[in-house]
Structures are given as structure tokens and as C-alpha cells.
Design a protein around this motif. Structure first.
Motif, mmCIF file in Angstrom:
data_model
loop_
_atom_site.group_PDB
_atom_site.id
_atom_site.type_symbol
_atom_site.label_atom_id
_atom_site.label_comp_id
_atom_site.label_asym_id
_atom_site.label_seq_id
_atom_site.Cartn_x
_atom_site.Cartn_y
_atom_site.Cartn_z
ATOM 1 N N LEU A 57 0.838 -1.203 0.000
ATOM 2 C CA LEU A 57 0.000 0.000 0.000
ATOM 3 C C LEU A 57 0.874 1.254 0.000
ATOM 4 N N ASN A 58 1.906 1.253 0.828
ATOM 5 C CA ASN A 58 2.804 2.408 0.918
ATOM 6 C C ASN A 58 3.581 2.622 -0.374
ATOM 7 N N GLN A 59 3.718 1.574 -1.177
ATOM 8 C CA GLN A 59 4.389 1.684 -2.469
ATOM 9 C C GLN A 59 3.439 2.188 -3.565
ATOM 10 N N GLY A 60 2.200 2.459 -3.190
ATOM 11 C CA GLY A 60 1.236 2.994 -4.140
ATOM 12 C C GLY A 60 0.682 1.983 -5.126
ATOM 13 N N LYS A 61 0.662 0.704 -4.749
ATOM 14 C CA LYS A 61 0.253 -0.329 -5.694
ATOM 15 C C LYS A 61 -1.242 -0.654 -5.654
ATOM 16 N N PHE A 62 -1.970 -0.121 -4.678
ATOM 17 C CA PHE A 62 -3.409 -0.373 -4.608
ATOM 18 C C PHE A 62 -4.151 0.580 -5.538
ATOM 19 N N ARG A 63 -5.296 0.107 -6.033
ATOM 20 C CA ARG A 63 -6.150 0.916 -6.901
ATOM 21 C C ARG A 63 -7.597 0.843 -6.404
ATOM 22 N N HIS A 64 -8.382 1.866 -6.729
ATOM 23 C CA HIS A 64 -9.794 1.841 -6.364
ATOM 24 C C HIS A 64 -10.472 0.648 -7.037
ATOM 25 N N ALA A 65 -11.259 -0.076 -6.276
ATOM 26 C CA ALA A 65 -11.958 -1.236 -6.817
ATOM 27 C C ALA A 65 -13.045 -0.785 -7.781
ATOM 28 N N ALA A 66 -13.268 -1.588 -8.818
ATOM 29 C CA ALA A 66 -14.283 -1.283 -9.820
ATOM 30 C C ALA A 66 -15.397 -2.315 -9.766
ATOM 31 N N VAL A 67 -16.488 -2.027 -10.436
ATOM 32 C CA VAL A 67 -17.570 -2.987 -10.608
ATOM 33 C C VAL A 67 -17.701 -3.281 -12.094
ATOM 34 N N GLY A 68 -18.234 -4.483 -12.399
ATOM 35 C CA GLY A 68 -18.339 -4.882 -13.793
ATOM 36 C C GLY A 68 -17.034 -5.475 -14.296
ATOM 37 N N VAL A 69 -17.047 -5.957 -15.533
ATOM 38 C CA VAL A 69 -15.861 -6.542 -16.154
ATOM 39 C C VAL A 69 -15.730 -6.029 -17.578
ATOM 40 N N GLY A 70 -14.519 -6.172 -18.110
ATOM 41 C CA GLY A 70 -14.283 -5.796 -19.494
ATOM 42 C C GLY A 70 -14.604 -4.340 -19.771
ATOM 43 N N GLU A 71 -15.302 -4.094 -20.873
ATOM 44 C CA GLU A 71 -15.633 -2.728 -21.270
ATOM 45 C C GLU A 71 -16.628 -2.073 -20.313
ATOM 46 N N LYS A 72 -17.337 -2.868 -19.549
ATOM 47 C CA LYS A 72 -18.327 -2.336 -18.609
ATOM 48 C C LYS A 72 -17.733 -2.050 -17.232
ATOM 49 N N LYS A 73 -16.451 -2.268 -17.073
ATOM 50 C CA LYS A 73 -15.795 -2.036 -15.794
ATOM 51 C C LYS A 73 -15.718 -0.547 -15.501
ATOM 52 N N GLN A 74 -16.127 -0.161 -14.299
ATOM 53 C CA GLN A 74 -16.098 1.252 -13.938
ATOM 54 C C GLN A 74 -16.043 1.408 -12.426
ATOM 55 N N ILE A 75 -15.528 2.534 -11.980
ATOM 56 C CA ILE A 75 -15.480 2.853 -10.555
ATOM 57 C C ILE A 75 -16.804 3.506 -10.172
ATOM 58 N N ARG A 76 -17.489 2.906 -9.213
ATOM 59 C CA ARG A 76 -18.785 3.410 -8.748
ATOM 60 C C ARG A 76 -18.727 3.501 -7.230
ATOM 61 N N THR A 77 -18.320 4.639 -6.706
ATOM 62 C CA THR A 77 -18.107 4.773 -5.266
ATOM 63 C C THR A 77 -19.391 4.719 -4.462
ATOM 64 N N GLU A 78 -20.554 4.886 -5.138
ATOM 65 C CA GLU A 78 -21.806 4.738 -4.417
ATOM 66 C C GLU A 78 -22.150 3.261 -4.186
ATOM 67 N N ILE A 79 -21.430 2.360 -4.886
ATOM 68 C CA ILE A 79 -21.622 0.916 -4.731
ATOM 69 C C ILE A 79 -20.529 0.318 -3.841
ATOM 70 N N ARG A 80 -19.294 0.674 -4.134
ATOM 71 C CA ARG A 80 -18.161 0.200 -3.327
ATOM 72 C C ARG A 80 -17.055 1.245 -3.396
ATOM 73 N N ASN A 81 -16.334 1.418 -2.293
ATOM 74 C CA ASN A 81 -15.226 2.387 -2.303
ATOM 75 C C ASN A 81 -14.005 1.847 -1.579
ATOM 76 N N ASP A 82 -13.773 0.541 -1.764
ATOM 77 C CA ASP A 82 -12.565 -0.078 -1.233
ATOM 78 C C ASP A 82 -11.438 0.015 -2.252
ATOM 79 N N GLN A 83 -10.247 -0.412 -1.842
ATOM 80 C CA GLN A 83 -9.067 -0.418 -2.697
ATOM 81 C C GLN A 83 -8.506 -1.839 -2.749
ATOM 82 N N VAL A 84 -7.994 -2.232 -3.907
ATOM 83 C CA VAL A 84 -7.542 -3.612 -4.071
ATOM 84 C C VAL A 84 -6.185 -3.670 -4.775
#
Length: 220
Positions: A57-84
Motif C-alpha cells: 500500500l505504501n508503495q502505491g500499488k493499490f487501486r480503487h476497486a471497480a464494478v463490472g468486467v471488461g468494457e463495462k468495468k467502472q469505478i462506482r463509489t456509491e456501490i463500493r469504495n474499497d481499494q484492491v
């Protein structure tokens, strides 16, 4: 909606032989689609995994989690706002490889009892900052039908009900109702359940919440 208290199954102070533990996990999955195991990993291993995750985490390797897959993948913080941070099966650290080996035992045991045809495992580190959550959902859906069994290991140093962040599971009942169970993310606790049968959510957390979340799949 009915609430029922969890009965915890194991304690690291009273270890169970591995074969007996794996048999219990597979039997519970077969009979009721989920199981909660305390002390699945010892404290030394849990702390080492936690330290590795913090370093990444301190190395900056985590990213905001997304929902959906492929072309429909998007960040939706009203659904989830964790980091993975996804683990690379071809480039695991020694600690990650040891954990995958433990999950491999679960895979084999569940396959033997439940005949699910589980063939592989995918997993990521998950971090929920203060105030974050994940609304009710199923881990198996049309875009990812290959996810059959969800496997979650919590790495937190300590946790109390006041800290929030419980895993809330909605267990379908024969009469059409749902039984609701809240599972605190205690360090060393393993939760295993059928991905397509149990809706669940992560309640808003009042302190940083750390875990490894993964799925046993019927594809390579």
C-alpha cells in the motif's frame, strides 16, 4: 428478516488437525453453503501478511476497486469504495504462495465433498478505508459465472462491534425469508461461502479494514 448470532467454530489457541478442519469446511459448505473458521492462520503468519500488504500500500500499488468486467468495468463509489491489489498467480511472494497453498487444501476438500469442479483460484488484497463500504451483491453474476466459492481471510490486528465493517450475509430460507448474519472481520478469521447463493455486503467501517478476498473457480 431474522437475525441470529454467529457461533464461532475454531480458536487458534486450540488448533484442529488440518485434515479435520478441511473436512469440517467442506461439510459445512455442503450442508449450509457457508462456514466461518477462527484461527485459520496463526498470528505470526497473519501479521506477516498484514505487514506485506501495508508495504505494498505504501508503495502505491493499490487501486480503487471497480464494478463490472471488461468494457463495462467502472469505478462506482456509491456501490463500493474499497481499494484492491490483485495477486499474480505467476509471481506470488513467498507469503502469498503459502496462503494459496492453504486455499488449495480447501479447494481439494470442497471438490471431494461437493463435486463443484473447482480448478483455480484468483485473489486480491482488499483495503477498506474509514467510512468505506460495499453494498449488497452476489460474487457470481452473468459476467463472472466461473466464480463458485468465495474465500475471505481477515488480517486486522483487532476488531470490536463498534468498529463497524462487518460482513453482512443474507441467508435464504426455505420459506422465502432471509436470515441475516453479521460477521466481524477478526484477524485470522476465514469465511467461505457459495458465491452464487449468498448475497452479502460490507457495512460502513469505522477504521481501516484489511483482508484477502478470492474465489475458487471452475476454469483454469
Amino acid at each position: 428478516m431474522v437475525f441470529r448470532p454467529i457461533k464461532w467454530l475454531f480458536c487458534s489457541l486450540n488448533p484442529i488437525p488440518v485434515e479435520e478442519l478441511l473436512d469440517h469446511i467442506s461439510a459445512e459448505i455442503y450442508q449450509k453453503s457457508y462456514v466461518v473458521v477462527d484461527g485459520f492462520v496463526d498470528e505470526e503468519f497473519r501479521k506477516a501478511l498484514l505487514e506485506e500488504q501495508i508495504a505494498l500500500l505504501n508503495q502505491g500499488k493499490f487501486r480503487h476497486a471497480a464494478v463490472g468486467v471488461g468494457e463495462k468495468k467502472q469505478i462506482r463509489t456509491e456501490i463500493r469504495n474499497d481499494q484492491v491489489l490483485w495477486m499474480d498467480a505467476e509471481d506470488l511472494s513467498p507469503l502469498q504462495a503459502e496462503y494459496w497453498e492453504k486455499v488449495e487444501g480447501v479447494r481439494q476438500a470442497v471438490n471431494q465433498r461437493c463435486f463443484l469442479g473447482l480448478r483455480s483460484f484468483e485473489s486480491h488484497f482488499a483495503r477498506y478505508p474509514i467510512g468505506s463500504f460495499y453494498v449488497r451483491h452476489l460474487d457470481q453474476f452473468q459476467a463472472v459465472p466461473h466464480r463458485l466459492v468465495t474465500v475471505i481471510l481477515y488480517l486486522n490486528d483487532s476488531w470490536t462491534p463498534a468498529d463497524g465493517g462487518a460482513l453482512r450475509m443474507y441467508l435464504p430460507q426455505e420459506d422465502g425469508s432471509e436470515l441475516v448474519e453479521d460477521i466481524l472481520p477478526l484477524g485470522g478469521r476465514l469465511v467461505v461461502f457459495l458465491s452464487g447463493e449468498i448475497p452479502h455486503e460490507v457495512l460502513p467501517t469505522n477504521k481501516e479494514r484489511i483482508s484477502i478476498t478470492g474465489w475458487l473457480r471452475n476454469i483454469d
